[in-house]
Scaffold this motif. Structure first.
Motif, mmCIF file in Angstrom:
data_model
loop_
_atom_site.group_PDB
_atom_site.id
_atom_site.type_symbol
_atom_site.label_atom_id
_atom_site.label_comp_id
_atom_site.label_asym_id
_atom_site.label_seq_id
_atom_site.Cartn_x
_atom_site.Cartn_y
_atom_site.Cartn_z
ATOM 1 N N HIS A 97 52.304 44.652 45.481
ATOM 2 C CA HIS A 97 52.119 44.036 44.272
ATOM 3 C C HIS A 97 51.058 42.971 44.707
ATOM 4 O O HIS A 97 50.677 42.294 45.635
ATOM 5 N N CYS A 98 49.982 42.587 43.340
ATOM 6 C CA CYS A 98 49.037 41.475 43.519
ATOM 7 C C CYS A 98 48.794 40.992 42.204
ATOM 8 O O CYS A 98 49.087 41.921 41.190
ATOM 9 N N GLU A 99 48.177 39.655 41.906
ATOM 10 C CA GLU A 99 47.802 39.441 40.654
ATOM 11 C C GLU A 99 46.314 38.686 40.964
ATOM 12 O O GLU A 99 46.409 37.689 41.599
ATOM 13 N N PRO A 100 45.333 38.968 40.351
ATOM 14 C CA PRO A 100 45.138 40.224 39.373
ATOM 15 C C PRO A 100 45.308 41.550 40.168
ATOM 16 O O PRO A 100 44.836 41.543 41.064
ATOM 17 N N GLU A 101 45.929 42.696 39.292
ATOM 18 C CA GLU A 101 45.834 44.104 39.771
ATOM 19 C C GLU A 101 44.310 44.324 39.249
ATOM 20 O O GLU A 101 43.733 43.811 38.677
ATOM 21 N N PRO A 102 43.806 45.498 39.972
ATOM 22 C CA PRO A 102 42.740 45.841 40.043
ATOM 23 C C PRO A 102 42.190 46.161 38.594
ATOM 24 O O PRO A 102 41.145 46.061 37.935
ATOM 25 N N SER A 103 43.032 46.539 37.665
ATOM 26 C CA SER A 103 42.386 46.939 36.145
ATOM 27 C C SER A 103 42.669 45.730 35.416
ATOM 28 O O SER A 103 42.458 45.804 34.185
ATOM 29 N N ILE A 158 31.967 38.118 43.009
ATOM 30 C CA ILE A 158 33.284 37.437 43.682
ATOM 31 C C ILE A 158 34.184 38.496 43.853
ATOM 32 O O ILE A 158 34.359 39.374 43.020
ATOM 33 N N LEU A 159 34.890 38.436 45.083
ATOM 34 C CA LEU A 159 35.831 39.384 45.420
ATOM 35 C C LEU A 159 37.268 38.706 45.580
ATOM 36 O O LEU A 159 37.378 37.803 46.021
ATOM 37 N N PHE A 160 38.075 39.584 45.013
ATOM 38 C CA PHE A 160 39.625 39.160 45.032
ATOM 39 C C PHE A 160 40.505 40.465 45.735
ATOM 40 O O PHE A 160 40.437 41.106 45.020
ATOM 41 N N CYS A 161 40.891 40.266 46.947
ATOM 42 C CA CYS A 161 41.596 41.375 47.485
ATOM 43 C C CYS A 161 42.907 41.189 47.802
ATOM 44 O O CYS A 161 43.148 40.172 48.407
ATOM 45 N N TYR A 162 43.983 41.736 46.940
ATOM 46 C CA TYR A 162 45.215 41.253 46.975
ATOM 47 C C TYR A 162 45.419 39.601 46.797
ATOM 48 O O TYR A 162 46.342 39.310 47.480
ATOM 49 N N PHE A 163 44.830 39.537 46.114
ATOM 50 C CA PHE A 163 44.857 37.955 45.415
ATOM 51 C C PHE A 163 46.351 37.769 44.982
ATOM 52 O O PHE A 163 46.556 38.838 44.324
ATOM 53 N N ASN A 164 47.050 36.716 44.741
ATOM 54 C CA ASN A 164 48.266 36.519 44.322
ATOM 55 C C ASN A 164 48.674 35.513 43.454
ATOM 56 O O ASN A 164 49.879 34.715 43.591
ATOM 57 N N GLY A 191 43.195 46.076 44.774
ATOM 58 C CA GLY A 191 44.786 45.824 45.075
ATOM 59 C C GLY A 191 45.527 47.357 44.821
ATOM 60 O O GLY A 191 44.675 48.348 44.626
ATOM 61 N N PRO A 192 46.731 47.040 44.779
ATOM 62 C CA PRO A 192 47.573 48.480 44.806
ATOM 63 C C PRO A 192 47.719 49.131 43.440
ATOM 64 O O PRO A 192 47.668 48.381 42.461
ATOM 65 N N ILE A 193 47.825 50.332 43.526
ATOM 66 C CA ILE A 193 47.861 51.131 42.375
ATOM 67 C C ILE A 193 49.308 52.239 42.417
ATOM 68 O O ILE A 193 49.348 52.991 41.456
#
Length: 198
Positions: A160-166, A126-132, A153-155
């Motif tokens: 901003h996004c939620e969740p962030e990659p980490s 499952i992929l979330f790209c710039y989910f918010n 997402g951005p680092i």
């Protein structure tokens, strides 16, 4: 400026209509500053798709379920360049299939039409790209029994996004434990992280 922007988007959409995905990558490679959120939140590249393909192969997965994919430009590029099967999950068919939306070139499932529970295929990542939306992220995560979550997402602190990659590195955020399998820096201040269920 606005007309120039619309013209460039139109050219990219035409490339996708003609299944000329190589030229789409070239547009993003030619201008290191180019970012077009109406199409895709990140700057896609063949090296990114190669990374995704390699990590999916390690996991023995051939499908990606992308939640909140919008018009699915990134997902189309992944599918076209790698042969992986990508399905998008969105809400609001009236918008995405309407005359004012950017056309989509992947299969979209409309989760708001499916009823209460949306179980994402366990044989996919499952992929979330710039989910918010963290609440919805956890809803989808809880309705997924498969082995892999991909966060993009951005680092760089610019967006901003939620969740962030980490996000899933913090074991307290989910009842399931996830470990980082691999990460890749994306040109333009973004990152992709593959997580595997433990």
């Amino acid at each position: 400026q606005y007309e120039e922007k619309r013209e460039k988007i139109g050219k990219i959409v035409k490339m996708m209509e003609e299944d000329d995905w190589r030229s789409v990558f070239k547009v993003f490679e030619a201008d290191v500053e180019y970012r077009e959120p109406l199409l895709v939140w990140i700057r896609p590249s063949l090296s990114l798709v190669d990374f995704i393909q390699k990590e999916m192969k390690k996991l023995g997965l051939k499908k990606i379920s992308s939640v909140g994919c919008g018009c699915g430009t990134l997902e189309y590029l992944i599918q076209a360049a790698s042969g992986l099967e990508v399905t998008g999950y969105e809400v609001n068919r009236t918008w995405w299939d309407g005359p004012h939306s950017t056309p989509h070139f992947i299969r979209l499932e409309y989760v708001d039409e499916k009823g209460v529970d949306v179980n994402l295929p366990a044989d996919s990542a499952i992929l979330f790209c710039y989910f918010n939306n963290l609440e919805y992220f956890h809803y989808y995560l809880n309705n997924y029994k498969g082995p892999c979550v991909i966060l993009i997402g951005p680092i760089d602190g610019e967006r901003h996004c939620e969740p962030e990659p980490s996000y899933l590195e913090d074991n307290s955020v989910s009842s399931t434990r996830w470990i980082v399998l691999a990460r890749f820096s994306i040109s333009g201040g973004d990152e992709i992280v593959f997580y595997q269920r433990v």
